[in-house]
Design a protein around this motif. Structure first.
Motif: not given
Length: 619
Positions: A379-395
């Motif tokens: 619950p520290n963060s709640f993320l959707g797709p296409y964020t400024p984080l590197t956690c989204d990965g790439t495609q």
């Protein structure tokens, strides 16, 4: 009394349709002088391969003539699609992946279109060929409803038939440029005229379009990298008419597109959570959504197109012969931010964790209901797709297609024009490569390759990659007969046989670093293709697969001119759409081909003076 139409009138009662088949937007009209009766100029269409009056065709066809196209400044597909009722267009992820919806039948991403696309009598099978710049437009016909008997496999939604003007004896230079907001610049120019008078004619044309687009990336200093677009084309058309009976029409086009891709925002539809946390944004009405673009990756869609075609028309005493050939090579790819932040695939990646900490310390915020903490996990963060984080990965996605097609047909008439006939054959050789790569975002951008080994920047974490080899053979025929002056019957039939082979190109021995099949926390070590999951694919590989799809597609039509201003027509036929393959199945499986019985009975009401019926002219 003279009556003019402002719009087509369309109604439906118990399977019957009442429609106005002529409108000023689609037909040129002569202004009445004094007591003269207004006449509507006859519109000749070729949607069924025969030249015939729009008032006589037993089908629903929307026609945009040269005047309408010029007044609407039509240059691209979205310009003319918006003028036709019951037809819509979406570039879902990129310019090179255009999906056209005709009467509710849509295309499928990464697959062939569901409508036939014809330019100057030549059938284009590459779905990326539709989205282009159009020059020297003369007429566009949109034939609604399945047309498998006429255009073959995959014409389930209808057909778009484009006619352009041939160069001739008149020397002509044309140039046009425009400037608009968002640093938008367009240019279109051509030079045409005779090389040998009455015998050989040439047009050379080019176009350029550049725009920053409507939206900006708020995370990357409001850079115009969301829906930016740049496109240029070089085209040539050489028409030879060495004799009165022979015409050779040769075309060349090369073009490049560089544009944005994956211009998406997440809208959450979680009613249970919305109620539990009293957060309406967790169950948001898409019409109320405010678009905010924050990806840390600059998205890129690139497309290179090469098309060469030639069409030969020869008139015999008894019939007309048409032979055409087309070579098309279109390479299309996109790279963009990924969606993995919403699934937590990379929550244990130190690079992902550090990016969350850095952005949190910088005070970066995300659009509600998302929120960012010092670590990426809930619950520290709640993320959707296409964020400024590197956690989204790439495609990175790839769709390259080469195809060669050839068609020969013979058409003519008999019985003083009362019987019109057509017959011929078609061949298509198609090579298509499709791949989708999910990569680890290491802060080095996107490596525009489908497979990047572990240990290198932007290494591949998941991969789908297939090559399709397809051969299509078809024979077809049409008959159109005037039983009486007012009653017409026609029959069209086409047999299509499609032989398709598929080879999976994912390296079976490669493994990823973070994704597994057991759910969070993800520890890695899984095969790149989810279809290689040992739980349902213990063999650990994919054998090459083959499938043949074939179908005879008949279509019967009847037209009755009840009176000069009232025409009824009825159609019955069977449509056909070839199948595909599932590259994630444990056993070789295929999606079966489908056929669609089709029926329609319509009444066409012409509320304006109509010219007497005349025999149809040969194409």
């Amino acid at each position: 009394m003279t009556t003019s139409l402002s719009r087509p009138l369309l109604a439906s009662v118990a399977g019957f349709s009442i429609l106005a088949a002529a409108a000023p937007a689609l037909a040129q009209q002569n202004e009445p002088q004094g007591g003269e009766v207004m006449q509507i100029e006859e519109i000749v269409v070729t949607a069924r391969r025969f030249q015939e009056s729009l008032l006589d065709i037993p089908a629903t066809v929307s026609v945009l003539n040269s005047e309408t196209l010029r007044d609407a400044d039509v240059e691209r597909p979205e310009d003319f699609i918006g003028l036709v009722a019951g037809v819509s267009l979406v570039n879902a992820a990129e310019v090179g992946d255009t999906q056209v919806n005709i009467r509710g039948i849509n295309g499928t991403r990464d697959a062939e279109a569901s409508f036939a696309f014809v330019i100057d009598g030549i059938l284009y099978t590459n779905p990326a060929a539709f989205n282009r710049e159009y020059t020297a437009l003369e007429q566009i016909e949109i034939l609604k409803g399945p047309q498998g008997a006429i255009y073959g496999r995959n014409a389930a939604a209808g057909a778009v038939v484009v006619s352009t003007r041939k160069p001739g004896n008149e020397f002509h230079v044309f140039g046009e440029t425009s400037f608009a907001e968002d640093d938008t610049v367009t240019f279109n120019g051509s030079v045409e005229g005779p090389i040998i008078e009455d015998k050989l004619f040439l047009r050379v044309s080019g176009d350029y379009r550049d725009s920053d687009g409507f939206y900006r990336n708020s995370f990357q200093d409001d850079r115009p990298i969301v829906d930016d677009f740049e496109n240029w084309n070089l085209k040539a058309r050489l028409v030879a008419e060495p004799t009165e009976n022979l015409s050779i029409d040769t075309k060349f086009r090369y073009g490049e597109v560089t544009a944005g891709a994956i211009t998406f925002n997440a809208v959450f539809a979680l009613p249970g959570l919305a109620e539990a946390f009293n957060s309406p944004k967790l169950f948001e009405d898409v019409n109320d959504h405010d678009f905010v673009f924050q990806p840390n990756i600059d998205p890129l869609n690139k497309q290179d197109s090469l098309e060469i075609s030639s069409k030969v028309d020869y008139t015999f005493d008894f019939a007309d012969l048409t032979i055409w050939a087309l070579y098309s090579d279109i390479d299309n790819s996109l790279s963009a931010d990924g969606t993995s932040g919403a699934f937590g695939f990379f929550n244990d990646d130190p690079i992902c964790q550090q990016s969350a900490q850095n952005l949190f310390d910088q005070g970066v915020t995300l659009p509600a209901p998302q929120f960012l903490g010092s670590s990426p996990a809930f619950p520290n963060s709640f993320l959707g797709p296409y964020t400024p984080l590197t956690c989204d990965g790439t495609q990175f996605q790839l769709r390259n297609q080469k195809d060669f097609s050839i068609e020969a047909r013979l058409s003519g008439d008999a019985m003083d024009g009362r019987l019109r006939w057509l017959g011929g054959g078609y061949f298509l050789d198609l090579e298509r490569e499709v791949g989708v790569n999910l990569g680890r975002d290491t802060g080095d951008g996107v490596t525009r390759e489908l497979f990047v080994p572990q240990g290198q920047p932007n290494a591949t974490e998941q991969l789908l990659h297939d090559r399709f080899d397809t051969n299509v053979f078809a024979i077809f025929g049409e008959f159109d007969f005037d039983l009486t002056e007012d009653i017409n019957a026609s029959f069209a039939g086409r047999y299509d046989r499609e032989e398709r082979d598929v080879t999976n190109l994912v390296p079976t021995e490669a493994r990823n670093a973070f994704i597994d099949f057991d759910g969070p926390p993800f520890s890695g070590g899984a095969p790149l293709n989810p279809g290689l999951n040992p739980l349902f694919n213990p063999d650990g590989g994919f054998a090459d697969r083959s499938q043949t799809f074939e179908k005879f597609q008949p279509k019967i039509s009847a037209t009755w001119r009840i009176m000069p201003s009232l025409t009824a027509f009825a159609n019955w036929g069977i449509g056909f759409k070839s199948g595909g393959f599932n590259n994630q199945a444990r056993k070789p499986r295929s999606i079966c081909s489908s056929m669609m019985p089709l029926g329609r009975i319509s009444l066409s009401v012409i509320i304006s003076p109509r010219k007497p019926h005349r025999p149809l002219r040969r194409a």
